[in-house]
Enzyme design. Structure first.
Site, PDB file in Angstrom:
ATOM      1  N   MET A  70       0.846  -1.184   0.000  1.00  0.00           N
ATOM      2  CA  MET A  70       0.000   0.000   0.000  1.00  0.00           C
ATOM      3  C   MET A  70       0.889   1.244   0.000  1.00  0.00           C
ATOM      4  O   MET A  70       1.608   1.485   0.963  1.00  0.00           O
ATOM      5  CB  MET A  70      -0.903  -0.007   1.238  1.00  0.00           C
ATOM      6  CG  MET A  70      -1.686  -1.292   1.410  1.00  0.00           C
ATOM      7  SD  MET A  70      -2.269  -1.549   3.107  1.00  0.00           S
ATOM      8  CE  MET A  70      -3.488  -0.245   3.229  1.00  0.00           C
ATOM      9  N   GLY A  88       1.611   4.399   4.707  1.00  0.00           N
ATOM     10  CA  GLY A  88       2.459   3.454   3.981  1.00  0.00           C
ATOM     11  C   GLY A  88       2.599   2.126   4.690  1.00  0.00           C
ATOM     12  O   GLY A  88       2.953   2.089   5.857  1.00  0.00           O
ATOM     13  N   SER A  89       2.327   1.023   4.003  1.00  0.00           N
ATOM     14  CA  SER A  89       2.275  -0.240   4.715  1.00  0.00           C
ATOM     15  C   SER A  89       2.092  -1.413   3.757  1.00  0.00           C
ATOM     16  O   SER A  89       2.172  -1.276   2.550  1.00  0.00           O
ATOM     17  CB  SER A  89       1.118  -0.204   5.717  1.00  0.00           C
ATOM     18  OG  SER A  89      -0.033   0.335   5.094  1.00  0.00           O
ATOM     19  N   ARG A  90       1.783  -2.582   4.355  1.00  0.00           N
ATOM     20  CA  ARG A  90       1.613  -3.809   3.579  1.00  0.00           C
ATOM     21  C   ARG A  90       0.677  -4.746   4.335  1.00  0.00           C
ATOM     22  O   ARG A  90       0.609  -4.717   5.566  1.00  0.00           O
ATOM     23  CB  ARG A  90       2.974  -4.461   3.401  1.00  0.00           C
ATOM     24  CG  ARG A  90       2.984  -5.759   2.623  1.00  0.00           C
ATOM     25  CD  ARG A  90       4.414  -6.201   2.417  1.00  0.00           C
ATOM     26  NE  ARG A  90       4.646  -7.558   2.856  1.00  0.00           N
ATOM     27  CZ  ARG A  90       5.839  -8.126   2.933  1.00  0.00           C
ATOM     28  NH1 ARG A  90       6.916  -7.429   2.635  1.00  0.00           N
ATOM     29  NH2 ARG A  90       5.964  -9.366   3.316  1.00  0.00           N
TER      30      ARG A  90
END
EC number: 4.1.1.65
Length: 226
Positions: A99, A187-189
């Site tokens: 993301m 911001g991430s996953r």
């Protein structure tokens, strides 16, 4: 489209600070009119970027008991068989969705069912695509016994910019496919772990939408949609 509840407080105080700074500049720095205008323009752009980050668009959710639906907006960056050590202790198929800061950061339940396991892990803030981010970064692990039968594990993973993971589920909860189970800021996953015989419906590099894109189909005795 509306603003997500996780962003309302941040947006309110950011707006107050930016307005105060601009008023002070125009009051006490009247000679630097050009600089004041540039600062005002930068302030508007920064606020709009923050505003779009916390957007919560309306979604027509796709639901079906044997389908795994994308838990987040983003790009598929990993599809591979890996050893999952925290809960299963065996080989599972991992699907990872990255993301970026411009994606919607709401995270949704990929399946309906019962939460069998939940754990929050404090940790580091490596970039989200780093191989060790799934075991070293701040993260949550959720395992749901799906209505189709198989257990599905999914993780919120903080990225280099993220400093807060929010979750709305606990062990024993009944969850519905597509409903929000959390939010990751900046911001991430998200990683999803399914049985190795699960049929993939996406490819690496494909862009997906949370609550709408079918990413996999679980093996069951009943026939599915695909």
């Amino acid at each position: 489209m509306k603003i997500h509840k996780e962003g309302r407080r941040i947006l309110f105080f950011t707006l107050l600070i930016l307005l105060a700074l601009n008023l002070l500049l125009y009051q006490f720095n009247e000679q630097a009119e050009g600089f004041n205008r540039v600062f005002s323009a930068v302030s508007v752009i920064a606020f709009l970027l923050l505003l779009q980050f916390f957007r919560s668009p309306f979604r027509n959710l796709l639901t079906h008991e044997d389908l795994v639906i994308a838990p987040a907006d983003g790009k598929v960056v990993v599809i591979e068989d890996v050893h999952e050590p925290e809960f299963f202790g065996d080989v599972r198929k991992q699907i990872s969705i990255f993301m970026s800061p411009i994606n919607v950061h709401i995270t949704r339940n990929p399946v309906s069912g019962t939460v069998k396991y939940f754990k929050y892990h404090p940790g580091k803030y490596l970039v989200a695509w780093h191989p060790k981010s799934s075991t070293k970064n701040e993260r949550t692990t959720v395992v749901v016994e799906s209505e189709a039968g198989p257990l599905v594990l999914f993780r919120q993973i903080a990225g280099a910019m993220a400093r807060r993971i929010v979750w709305y589920v606990n062990e024993g909860d009944e969850v519905s496919q597509g409903e929000e189970f959390g939010f990751i800021k900046f911001g991430s996953r998200v990683d999803i772990f399914v049985p190795v015989d699960t049929e993939m419906k996406v490819q690496i590099g494909e862009k997906v939408k949370g609550g709408q894109t079918v990413i996999a189909q679980l093996k069951t005795q009943s026939s599915g949609l695909f």
